[in-house]
Design a protein around this motif. Sequence first.
Motif, short mmCIF file in Angstrom:
data_model
loop_
_atom_site.label_atom_id
_atom_site.label_comp_id
_atom_site.label_asym_id
_atom_site.label_seq_id
_atom_site.Cartn_x
_atom_site.Cartn_y
_atom_site.Cartn_z
N GLN A 1 -30.08 62.79 30.65
CA GLN A 1 -30.35 64.21 30.86
C GLN A 1 -30.92 64.86 29.60
OE1 GLN A 1 -26.33 65.44 32.26
NE2 GLN A 1 -27.36 66.24 34.08
N GLY A 2 -30.81 64.15 28.49
CA GLY A 2 -31.24 64.71 27.21
C GLY A 2 -32.50 64.04 26.70
N ILE A 3 -32.63 64.01 25.37
CA ILE A 3 -33.86 63.50 24.74
C ILE A 3 -34.03 62.00 24.93
CG2 ILE A 3 -33.99 65.35 23.05
CD1 ILE A 3 -32.74 63.51 21.01
N ALA A 4 -32.97 61.30 25.36
CA ALA A 4 -33.10 59.86 25.60
C ALA A 4 -34.13 59.56 26.68
CB ALA A 4 -31.76 59.27 25.99
N SER A 5 -34.32 60.51 27.59
CA SER A 5 -35.31 60.31 28.65
C SER A 5 -36.73 60.41 28.11
CB SER A 5 -35.10 61.33 29.77
OG SER A 5 -35.29 62.65 29.26
N ILE A 6 -36.86 60.97 26.91
CA ILE A 6 -38.18 61.15 26.30
C ILE A 6 -38.43 60.10 25.22
CG2 ILE A 6 -39.66 62.77 25.03
CD1 ILE A 6 -38.02 65.04 26.25
N ARG A 7 -37.38 59.75 24.47
CA ARG A 7 -37.54 58.75 23.41
C ARG A 7 -38.05 57.43 24.00
NH1 ARG A 7 -31.97 59.92 19.99
NH2 ARG A 7 -32.94 61.07 18.27
N PRO A 8 -39.15 56.90 23.49
CA PRO A 8 -39.74 55.68 24.07
C PRO A 8 -39.03 54.41 23.60
CG PRO A 8 -41.10 56.46 22.26
CD PRO A 8 -40.01 57.48 22.43
N PHE A 9 -38.60 53.60 24.53
CA PHE A 9 -37.97 52.33 24.18
C PHE A 9 -38.98 51.37 23.58
CE2 PHE A 9 -36.17 48.09 25.13
CZ PHE A 9 -34.95 48.24 24.48
N ALA A 10 -40.25 51.59 23.87
CA ALA A 10 -41.30 50.75 23.30
C ALA A 10 -41.28 50.82 21.78
CB ALA A 10 -42.66 51.17 23.82
N TYR A 11 -40.84 51.95 21.24
CA TYR A 11 -40.68 52.08 19.79
C TYR A 11 -39.25 51.75 19.37
CZ TYR A 11 -40.10 54.24 15.19
OH TYR A 11 -39.79 54.46 13.87
N TRP A 12 -38.28 52.40 20.00
CA TRP A 12 -36.90 52.25 19.55
C TRP A 12 -36.31 50.88 19.84
CZ3 TRP A 12 -35.35 55.01 15.88
CH2 TRP A 12 -35.75 56.34 15.74
N GLY A 13 -36.89 50.14 20.78
CA GLY A 13 -36.38 48.81 21.07
C GLY A 13 -36.38 47.91 19.85
N TRP A 14 -37.36 48.11 18.95
CA TRP A 14 -37.39 47.32 17.70
C TRP A 14 -37.08 48.18 16.48
CZ3 TRP A 14 -41.19 48.85 14.22
CH2 TRP A 14 -42.23 49.62 14.75
N ALA A 15 -37.37 49.48 16.55
CA ALA A 15 -37.08 50.35 15.42
C ALA A 15 -35.58 50.55 15.24
CB ALA A 15 -37.77 51.70 15.60
N ASN A 16 -34.80 50.38 16.32
CA ASN A 16 -33.33 50.39 16.19
C ASN A 16 -32.87 49.36 15.16
OD1 ASN A 16 -32.77 52.37 18.08
ND2 ASN A 16 -32.47 50.93 19.76
N ILE A 17 -33.48 48.18 15.20
CA ILE A 17 -33.11 47.11 14.27
C ILE A 17 -33.50 47.51 12.85
CG2 ILE A 17 -33.33 44.67 13.73
CD1 ILE A 17 -32.01 45.25 16.42
N ALA A 18 -34.66 48.16 12.72
CA ALA A 18 -35.09 48.62 11.40
C ALA A 18 -34.11 49.64 10.84
CB ALA A 18 -36.50 49.21 11.50
N ALA A 19 -33.65 50.55 11.68
CA ALA A 19 -32.67 51.55 11.22
C ALA A 19 -31.39 50.87 10.79
CB ALA A 19 -32.40 52.55 12.34
N THR A 20 -30.97 49.86 11.53
CA THR A 20 -29.74 49.15 11.21
C THR A 20 -29.87 48.40 9.89
OG1 THR A 20 -29.30 48.91 13.57
CG2 THR A 20 -28.05 47.50 12.09
N LEU A 21 -31.07 47.96 9.56
CA LEU A 21 -31.28 47.26 8.30
C LEU A 21 -30.98 48.16 7.10
CD1 LEU A 21 -34.49 45.22 9.16
CD2 LEU A 21 -32.26 44.28 8.55
N PHE A 22 -31.15 49.48 7.26
CA PHE A 22 -30.77 50.39 6.19
C PHE A 22 -29.26 50.38 5.99
CE2 PHE A 22 -34.96 52.26 7.04
CZ PHE A 22 -35.40 52.55 5.75
N ALA A 23 -28.52 50.15 7.04
CA ALA A 23 -27.06 50.16 6.95
C ALA A 23 -26.50 48.87 6.38
CB ALA A 23 -26.44 50.42 8.33
N VAL A 24 -27.21 47.77 6.54
CA VAL A 24 -26.69 46.48 6.06
C VAL A 24 -27.33 46.04 4.75
CG1 VAL A 24 -26.07 45.74 8.37
CG2 VAL A 24 -28.30 45.10 7.43
N GLY A 25 -28.51 46.57 4.45
CA GLY A 25 -29.17 46.20 3.21
C GLY A 25 -29.87 44.85 3.29
#
Length: 439
Positions: free
Chosen positions: A326-350
């Motif tokens: 119902q929110g912005i998740a319906s707009i956020r493209p998985f085509a980007y976040w499907g792999w960018a999620n991993i990039a974001a997580t790399l900031f957390a693990v170093g």
Amino acid sequence: MRRRGIARSDVVWVSMAIALVVAAIVVPITMGDALRGRIFAGAAPLFGQWNPHVGPGSIPAVVIAVAAVMLLPGWASRLRWRTLTITVWVTAVTWTLSLALIDGWQRGIAGRLVRPDEYLSEVPGVHSIPGMLATFSDRILDHQPDSWTTHVSGHPPGALITFVWLDRLGLGGGGWAGIWCVLTGCSALVAVMVTLRNLGAEDWARRAAPFLALFPGLVWVGVSADGYFMAVAAWGVAFVAMATQRRGLAAAASGLLGGAFLGFSIFLNYGLVLIGFVVLAVLISARTARPLLLAVPAALAVVGVFRAFGFWWFDGYRLVVDRYYQGIASIRPFAYWGWANIAATLFAVGPAVPAGLGRIFGSRMWRHPVALLALGGLVAILAADLSALSKAETERIWLGFSLWTMVSTALLPVHRQRVWLCAQVAVALVVNHLVLTYW
């Protein structure tokens, strides 16, 4: 030649991680508003805004990091076990608080959990916890007069209950809530060490200790409730690991506590059901399923208590998926976040984690506790990503899984630990000074 080959492998894995991060930063910039207007992350792939700044925590954060890099590798091998675990926790707490204070007390700690979309905004309206549980699911969906705020609706009621309890104990307000998340969140690092030790890998726990104390994900432990969630799940895993080694009443108590903690964790964050992959790693490593005899009933008892008071986990999960879209998740493209999620997580693990994982994939130690726990965390991350229910903000949301990939750092050469630790602390310091993170 073998050592040189391993070093080359480290470079390859870290280079791939850096390439992914660079791509996640550059793609939204080059694609322009067509993508930037849909990803809803001003400092993509991180959730925040570019805002170079310093604050009262800047100097302490650097001083603590330098001292820890210099001292912890030596202490990790020499200190008594209990002293080492306390040292790791104290180091993590002080470093986390100093990182948060780069943004100042109000913006960095006290104000984080009191925003209109956060948990504490709903605390004054909870006059009866049983009454709240009975109607919790009815208020999950958006566009209703009494819809829960974003964070309360997106999580099971355990998180809200926790902050209500704190308030009733006289520890109300954002300051106490922030301190609670930091103190409990940093204890998760000790839980990882305890898990390794109970799986017969104390030496490896000691090797990982400096990296755990300087976990870059502490940027988001200070302050977000996900740090607290991470700790509850981590201690659940640790208690299960204890139950694999103990006998009699001690084993029974550990199994029951493990099940209770794990059961409660899924009422803090729906996604923590995936911590089951880490639990499975513990059982495979210990070559026994005996702890499940008491852990499973204990976890089901927690589920039963919530059900008795009117909240059924599966109803909540079904409704939260609807609310999510119902929110912005319906707009956020998985085509980007499907792999960018991993990039974001790399900031957390170093960068040390890609190097550590590379050593697992390049070895034959698949059944070693270090490999199993790290791979359990990695599988949980991949499963969460494929669910498409975590588009962005994974540097925070996946802390409970990222933490377990940190054990792979134990595989890095002891004589190079300080080099890797410098890279780890650099990531955290750069992120907190260049990006105004939302958490």
